[in-house]
Design a protein around this motif. Structure first.
Motif, PDB file in Angstrom:
ATOM      1  N   LEU A  66      -7.420  -0.072   0.829  1.00 30.42           N
ATOM      2  CA  LEU A  66      -6.674  -0.501   0.432  1.00 30.42           C
ATOM      3  C   LEU A  66      -6.410  -0.611  -1.315  1.00 30.42           C
ATOM      4  O   LEU A  66      -7.318   0.035  -1.856  1.00 30.42           O
ATOM      5  N   ARG A  67      -5.153  -1.036  -1.656  1.00 27.63           N
ATOM      6  CA  ARG A  67      -4.976  -1.153  -3.309  1.00 27.63           C
ATOM      7  C   ARG A  67      -6.138  -1.427  -3.902  1.00 27.63           C
ATOM      8  O   ARG A  67      -6.721  -2.651  -3.515  1.00 27.63           O
ATOM      9  N   GLY A  68      -6.851  -0.804  -4.887  1.00 25.04           N
ATOM     10  CA  GLY A  68      -7.814  -1.218  -5.655  1.00 25.04           C
ATOM     11  C   GLY A  68      -9.161  -0.970  -4.866  1.00 25.04           C
ATOM     12  O   GLY A  68     -10.323  -1.253  -5.738  1.00 25.04           O
ATOM     13  N   HIS A  69      -9.380  -0.496  -3.756  1.00 26.09           N
ATOM     14  CA  HIS A  69     -10.516  -0.295  -3.128  1.00 26.09           C
ATOM     15  C   HIS A  69     -10.874   1.422  -2.751  1.00 26.09           C
ATOM     16  O   HIS A  69      -9.774   2.104  -2.882  1.00 26.09           O
ATOM     17  N   GLY A  70     -12.201   1.622  -2.676  1.00 27.16           N
ATOM     18  CA  GLY A  70     -12.552   3.040  -2.237  1.00 27.16           C
ATOM     19  C   GLY A  70     -11.842   3.722  -3.407  1.00 27.16           C
ATOM     20  O   GLY A  70     -12.102   4.002  -4.539  1.00 27.16           O
ATOM     21  N   ARG A  71     -11.120   4.961  -2.908  1.00 25.91           N
ATOM     22  CA  ARG A  71     -10.583   6.055  -3.705  1.00 25.91           C
ATOM     23  C   ARG A  71      -9.114   5.742  -3.907  1.00 25.91           C
ATOM     24  O   ARG A  71      -8.337   6.653  -4.587  1.00 25.91           O
ATOM     25  N   SER A  72      -8.572   4.515  -3.340  1.00 22.50           N
ATOM     26  CA  SER A  72      -6.895   4.185  -3.889  1.00 22.50           C
ATOM     27  C   SER A  72      -7.097   3.850  -5.319  1.00 22.50           C
ATOM     28  O   SER A  72      -7.926   3.363  -5.806  1.00 22.50           O
ATOM     29  N   ASP A  73      -5.734   3.620  -5.843  1.00 26.91           N
ATOM     30  CA  ASP A  73      -5.702   3.324  -7.132  1.00 26.91           C
ATOM     31  C   ASP A  73      -5.870   1.785  -7.482  1.00 26.91           C
ATOM     32  O   ASP A  73      -5.365   1.190  -6.613  1.00 26.91           O
ATOM     33  N   ARG A  74      -6.451   1.532  -8.524  1.00 26.13           N
ATOM     34  CA  ARG A  74      -6.713   0.169  -8.810  1.00 26.13           C
ATOM     35  C   ARG A  74      -5.519  -0.399  -9.779  1.00 26.13           C
ATOM     36  O   ARG A  74      -5.412   0.204 -10.869  1.00 26.13           O
TER      37      ARG A  74
END
Length: 307
Positions: free
Chosen positions: A71-79
């Motif tokens: 999800l957005r902002g989580h793991g390796r996705s952009d925050r």
């Protein structure tokens, strides 16, 4: 395709292609494309790895294309600084699927807060959601603020601990690198974005809306979960709903009850999506690095696990 840009945000995506062989032998190639099963994880300390090491492999082994994303902002996705409400998450999901070329109806498997996203997605675009598997899902409620208030209290306490007790720095200094990195990520998300304000604006899904769901739903809740009543509300309100209660479990059924979860979910997918059911379903071991465990967000209630 590990990275996809949707709505101007870079998302980390993993796809596990369907495997044609099952415990009963090879499956002949078919002209029909495989069903697409999309996994939607929970909040803050969670990411796609919680599904990657539990459900996604067996689902692909049954003949579906498993799509996982942070999800957005989580793991390796952009925050990003904003965009963490249910509406944004639903828009992210469908734009991401468009970018992947998946325009057929998909099955959504959602854990915890991912259930809010899945339910709202099915209501917003019934033409694009073929079915829902809701695992300890937030979202359904007869009373406004029933679950959002508790979640916000938990996250608010966590925000104070992360910011004022400098937990990430203390964990890193003590050599707890993984927990330190997780705490730093959680700190940036909870204290550095509009997440808390966006969650405060999320409305529960009332019985009338649940009654309008056009797709089948499998709801799985722990016997001792604080969210167990949501499962009963789904059973009462959704036209085509199957409820499975996992005895002896609380909120963390995904990580602690994987084998039983697969025993329930794979036959359901077989019935509705046409996948295969292996004769035996060995549960994949979950590496320590994949378990979203942290004293910051666990133990604040009887739930445990991801929000």
């Amino acid at each position: 395709m590990p990275e996809v840009t949707a709505r101007g945000t870079r998302f980390h995506v993993q796809t596990i292609e369907p495997r044609e062989s099952t415990a009963t032998g090879p499956t002949p190639c078919s002209a029909a494309p495989p069903p697409i099963v999309v996994f939607v994880h929970g909040l803050v300390m969670d990411n796609l790895s919680s599904f990657y090491y539990t459900l996604a492999g067996p689902v692909a082994g049954a003949g579906a294309r498993a799509v996982l994303y942070d999800l957005r902002g989580h793991g390796r996705s952009d925050r990003t600084s904003t965009g963490y409400g249910a509406g944004d998450a639903v828009a992210d999901l469908f734009d991401l699927l468009d970018a992947l070329g998946h325009r057929r109806p998909v099955y959504l498997v959602a854990n915890s807060f991912g259930g809010v996203i899945a339910l709202n997605a099915a209501l917003a675009r019934p033409d694009r959601v073929a079915g829902l598997v809701l695992i300890e899902a937030y979202g359904p409620s007869e009373r406004p603020g029933e679950w959002t208030e508790d979640m916000l209290n938990t996250l608010g306490k966590s925000a104070l601990v992360l910011e004022y007790e400098e937990l990430a720095d203390r964990l890193l200094a003590a050599g707890w690198r993984r927990f330190g990195r997780q705490a730093a990520t959680a700190d940036a998300l909870v204290n550095g974005t509009s997440l808390l304000d966006d969650l405060a604006a999320v409305e529960p899904v009332p019985p009338a809306a649940l009654a309008s769901l056009a797709c089948p739903v499998l709801a799985v809740y722990g016997e001792h979960s604080d969210m167990a009543e949501a499962g009963h509300l789904l059973l009462r309100s959704v036209p085509d709903c199957t409820l499975h209660t996992m005895a002896g479990h609380a909120h963390s059924v995904l990580s602690e009850g994987t084998a039983e979860l697969l025993e329930v979910m794979l036959p359901w997918l077989s019935h509705h999506a046409g996948t295969k059911v292996p004769a035996a379903v060995p549960a994949s071991p979950v590496p320590e690095s994949a378990v979203p465990a942290s004293p910051v967000l666990e133990g604040a209630s009887s739930r445990g696990g991801a929000l």
